[in-house]
Motif scaffolding. Sequence first.
Motif, PDB file in Angstrom:
ATOM      1  N   ARG A  36       0.812  -1.218   0.000  1.00 23.94           N
ATOM      2  CA  ARG A  36       0.000   0.000   0.000  1.00 23.94           C
ATOM      3  C   ARG A  36       0.849   1.274   0.000  1.00 23.94           C
ATOM      4  O   ARG A  36       0.582   2.202  -0.759  1.00 23.94           O
ATOM      5  CB  ARG A  36      -0.937  -0.002   1.203  1.00 23.94           C
ATOM      6  CG  ARG A  36      -1.815   1.217   1.223  1.00 23.94           C
ATOM      7  CD  ARG A  36      -2.772   1.200   2.359  1.00 23.94           C
ATOM      8  NE  ARG A  36      -3.484   2.475   2.378  1.00 23.94           N
ATOM      9  CZ  ARG A  36      -4.409   2.764   3.214  1.00 23.94           C
ATOM     10  NH1 ARG A  36      -4.775   1.893   4.126  1.00 23.94           N
ATOM     11  NH2 ARG A  36      -4.997   3.931   3.173  1.00 23.94           N
ATOM     12  N   PHE A  37       1.874   1.326   0.856  1.00 27.24           N
ATOM     13  CA  PHE A  37       2.717   2.509   0.902  1.00 27.24           C
ATOM     14  C   PHE A  37       3.315   2.798  -0.477  1.00 27.24           C
ATOM     15  O   PHE A  37       3.291   3.927  -0.964  1.00 27.24           O
ATOM     16  CB  PHE A  37       3.846   2.351   1.941  1.00 27.24           C
ATOM     17  CG  PHE A  37       4.925   3.387   1.798  1.00 27.24           C
ATOM     18  CD1 PHE A  37       4.729   4.671   2.291  1.00 27.24           C
ATOM     19  CD2 PHE A  37       6.113   3.099   1.140  1.00 27.24           C
ATOM     20  CE1 PHE A  37       5.712   5.643   2.140  1.00 27.24           C
ATOM     21  CE2 PHE A  37       7.099   4.055   0.991  1.00 27.24           C
ATOM     22  CZ  PHE A  37       6.892   5.335   1.490  1.00 27.24           C
ATOM     23  N   LEU A  38       3.850   1.765  -1.130  1.00 22.33           N
ATOM     24  CA  LEU A  38       4.469   1.968  -2.439  1.00 22.33           C
ATOM     25  C   LEU A  38       3.451   2.320  -3.508  1.00 22.33           C
ATOM     26  O   LEU A  38       3.737   3.127  -4.390  1.00 22.33           O
ATOM     27  CB  LEU A  38       5.242   0.719  -2.861  1.00 22.33           C
ATOM     28  CG  LEU A  38       6.621   0.574  -2.258  1.00 22.33           C
ATOM     29  CD1 LEU A  38       7.271  -0.731  -2.688  1.00 22.33           C
ATOM     30  CD2 LEU A  38       7.513   1.735  -2.636  1.00 22.33           C
ATOM     31  N   VAL A  39       2.270   1.738  -3.454  1.00 29.22           N
ATOM     32  CA  VAL A  39       1.222   2.092  -4.418  1.00 29.22           C
ATOM     33  C   VAL A  39       0.929   3.586  -4.310  1.00 29.22           C
ATOM     34  O   VAL A  39       0.912   4.307  -5.323  1.00 29.22           O
ATOM     35  CB  VAL A  39      -0.049   1.243  -4.198  1.00 29.22           C
ATOM     36  CG1 VAL A  39      -1.228   1.812  -4.975  1.00 29.22           C
ATOM     37  CG2 VAL A  39       0.204  -0.207  -4.598  1.00 29.22           C
ATOM     38  N   GLU A  40       0.722   4.074  -3.100  1.00 28.81           N
ATOM     39  CA  GLU A  40       0.447   5.502  -2.911  1.00 28.81           C
ATOM     40  C   GLU A  40       1.645   6.348  -3.337  1.00 28.81           C
ATOM     41  O   GLU A  40       1.483   7.373  -4.003  1.00 28.81           O
ATOM     42  CB  GLU A  40       0.099   5.776  -1.449  1.00 28.81           C
ATOM     43  CG  GLU A  40      -1.245   5.193  -1.045  1.00 28.81           C
ATOM     44  CD  GLU A  40      -1.544   5.331   0.446  1.00 28.81           C
ATOM     45  OE1 GLU A  40      -0.711   5.915   1.191  1.00 28.81           O
ATOM     46  OE2 GLU A  40      -2.613   4.857   0.859  1.00 28.81           O
ATOM     47  N   TRP A  41       2.845   5.926  -2.964  1.00 27.31           N
ATOM     48  CA  TRP A  41       4.061   6.655  -3.300  1.00 27.31           C
ATOM     49  C   TRP A  41       4.212   6.764  -4.819  1.00 27.31           C
ATOM     50  O   TRP A  41       4.509   7.828  -5.362  1.00 27.31           O
ATOM     51  CB  TRP A  41       5.264   5.933  -2.672  1.00 27.31           C
ATOM     52  CG  TRP A  41       6.557   6.678  -2.741  1.00 27.31           C
ATOM     53  CD1 TRP A  41       7.073   7.520  -1.810  1.00 27.31           C
ATOM     54  CD2 TRP A  41       7.521   6.632  -3.802  1.00 27.31           C
ATOM     55  NE1 TRP A  41       8.288   7.999  -2.215  1.00 27.31           N
ATOM     56  CE2 TRP A  41       8.590   7.465  -3.438  1.00 27.31           C
ATOM     57  CE3 TRP A  41       7.586   5.949  -5.018  1.00 27.31           C
ATOM     58  CZ2 TRP A  41       9.705   7.659  -4.251  1.00 27.31           C
ATOM     59  CZ3 TRP A  41       8.701   6.145  -5.832  1.00 27.31           C
ATOM     60  CH2 TRP A  41       9.739   6.982  -5.444  1.00 27.31           C
ATOM     61  N   LEU A  42       3.993   5.651  -5.517  1.00 23.42           N
ATOM     62  CA  LEU A  42       4.109   5.637  -6.969  1.00 23.42           C
ATOM     63  C   LEU A  42       3.048   6.515  -7.634  1.00 23.42           C
ATOM     64  O   LEU A  42       3.351   7.276  -8.560  1.00 23.42           O
ATOM     65  CB  LEU A  42       4.011   4.207  -7.496  1.00 23.42           C
ATOM     66  CG  LEU A  42       5.249   3.342  -7.264  1.00 23.42           C
ATOM     67  CD1 LEU A  42       4.901   1.862  -7.332  1.00 23.42           C
ATOM     68  CD2 LEU A  42       6.330   3.705  -8.273  1.00 23.42           C
TER      69      LEU A  42
END
Length: 174
Positions: free
Chosen positions: A143-149
Amino acid sequence: LAQVRAMLKLRPELGRASLDNLQLLHHAVFNRSPEMVRLLMRHGAPARHGIYPHREATSALTIAMERGYDDIVAIILDEERRQREDKSGVAGAPAPDDVFRAIAAGDDARATALMTADPALVRTCHAESGWTPLHVAARGFRRFLVEWLLDRGADPAARDVRDHPPLDWPAYMS
């Protein structure tokens, strides 16, 4: 070469990933035929797919590297770069392998550091699968990386070779 070119013009699906063109690409490498390797790669033959049960060790790229066929390795890498550029729309799109490994390992800090150092990695894709870092992050429930991306311009509408957008992957995985 002319006959294969004519066949692919009539039946372009023969060039896509399948057991048959795995064998064709392998034969082109074994026969040291750079022109045939380029032609098959231009039509979707996967250079990094090997033969079960030793897939990585038997890929056309690995075989060319191990045999010292530097001209063929250069063609394969060049064609993969061209495919990444075509699929991602990013000129000079870098290979996503290190980012994919970091995401798969759950190393968010390394993944974000790599993409911060080279922002083109946010939109690059794997030449054969069409996966972007967003596909990999979503598939891994990161989730963190999805939002970051997404905050950095990753394309939520990017399609992989099976026509799946990144944010559909969590549904497929659950």
